[in-house]
Design an enzyme around this catalytic site. Sequence first.
Site, PDB file in Angstrom:
ATOM      1  N   ASP A   1       0.892  -1.157   0.000  1.00 49.66           N
ATOM      2  CA  ASP A   1       0.000   0.000   0.000  1.00 49.66           C
ATOM      3  C   ASP A   1       0.930   1.206   0.000  1.00 49.66           C
ATOM      4  OD1 ASP A   1      -1.502   2.214   0.699  1.00 49.66           O
ATOM      5  OD2 ASP A   1      -2.871   1.063   1.964  1.00 49.66           O
TER       6      ASP A   1
ATOM      7  N   SER B   1      -2.370  13.734 -14.052  1.00 46.35           N
ATOM      8  CA  SER B   1      -3.526  13.584 -14.943  1.00 46.35           C
ATOM      9  C   SER B   1      -3.777  14.963 -15.551  1.00 46.35           C
ATOM     10  CB  SER B   1      -4.756  13.165 -14.141  1.00 46.35           C
ATOM     11  OG  SER B   1      -5.945  13.402 -14.885  1.00 46.35           O
TER      12      SER B   1
ATOM     13  N   TYR C   1      -9.851  14.553  -6.838  1.00 45.48           N
ATOM     14  CA  TYR C   1      -8.912  13.922  -7.775  1.00 45.48           C
ATOM     15  C   TYR C   1      -7.972  14.976  -8.368  1.00 45.48           C
ATOM     16  CZ  TYR C   1      -7.315  10.936 -11.641  1.00 45.48           C
ATOM     17  OH  TYR C   1      -6.547  10.211 -12.519  1.00 45.48           O
TER      18      TYR C   1
END
Length: 255
Positions: free
Chosen positions: A58, A149, A162
């Site tokens: 993780d 992104s 996000y």
Amino acid sequence: MLKGLVGLVTGGASGLGRATAEQLLKQGGSVLICDLPTSKGSEVAKELGKNVAFAPVDVTAEGDVRSALQTTVDKFGRLDVVVNCAGIATATRTYNFKKNQPFDLKSFQKTIEVNLIGTFNVIRLAAGLIGKNTADADGQRGVIINTASIAAFDGQIGQAAYSASKAGIVGMTLPIARDLSKQGIRVVTIAPGLFRTPLMELLPETAIRDLEAAVPFPPRLGHPHEFALLVQSIIQNPMINGETIRIDGSLRMQP
Ligand SMILES: CC(=O)CC(=O)SCCNC(=O)CCNC(=O)[C@H](O)C(C)(C)COP(=O)(O)OP(=O)(O)OC[C@H]1O[C@@H](n2cnc3c(N)ncnc32)[C@H](O)[C@@H]1OP(=O)(O)O
Ligand SMILES: NC(=O)C1=CN([C@@H]2O[C@H](COP(=O)(O)OP(=O)(O)OC[C@H]3O[C@@H](n4cnc5c(N)ncnc54)[C@H](O)[C@@H]3O)[C@@H](O)[C@H]2O)C=CC1
């Protein structure tokens, strides 16, 4: 050719991370795939052959990342390249006026925790290991590549968390590249547009078609392999550093 290079790819069990692992292997490198224990990382590693291993990680857990770095040393002797692909996507309005409900703060925090803090956690720990490499003729010891992104720049309705997480990655790229420059470690971020991966398939097919049609050229979702080719190019070109590169067919997302 990236023959002999050792890479660690987070989120390597799926999508862009998997394509990156495949490309590094195809070019003669070795790869440690780091992904959640619940992912398909172990099967993917078996499928991809002998120069690859899987470590359950993780990215937000210091102990997991430290133990993956030790696995890299035990299996492959060192670490040259880190590609941070682990990430999650969320879509919620800041305030839902139909339900009189504000954005759930825990969900916002989780997105920042995985995408931004998880990426930084891997960078800060991996840098110590990469810094131990002998520098090449150019003074370089290794490369760290992150995945933001285009939502860092033109996030849509519902993308507050996000976009914030990805903009954080864009923002920290230059200062980290500066921090690590004396050690000859480059830091570069890729900002992908729309790529056909399991993460995108969470969107309804109609939404995917609308987004696809908005891409000027080529008017389609990207293939994960095209992301991996950019990773390869960044590794091979020592002048690329401290920058975020969009790979999006010139798409600018609408609200
Ligand atoms: C993964 C990457 O890194 C790359 C990307 O970013 S890919 C882009 C991903 N984009 C997203 O995930 C978008 C996320 N947003 C959504 O899914 C939805 O907006 C939401 C679920 C957050 C909200 O849905 P909702 O509250 O039910 O809104 P909904 O009732 O559908 O729409 C209300 C209005 O907003 C508009 N709208 C909502 N979402 C929109 C969108 N994504 N784009 C354009 N318009 C949108 C609707 O057209 C509608 O307009 P009208 O009132 O004029 O009819
Ligand atoms: N597919 C797309 O169109 C785009 C993707 N991105 C980004 O690219 C990256 C890769 O995404 P995809 O390959 O599309 O998604 P994906 O969902 O196929 O792969 C993401 C991987 O990250 C892993 N992961 C999630 N949380 C983790 C954690 N805490 N620790 C370790 N691993 C974890 C998942 O298990 C999964 O294997 C993400 O950061 C995503 O935000 C950015 C822009 C566009």
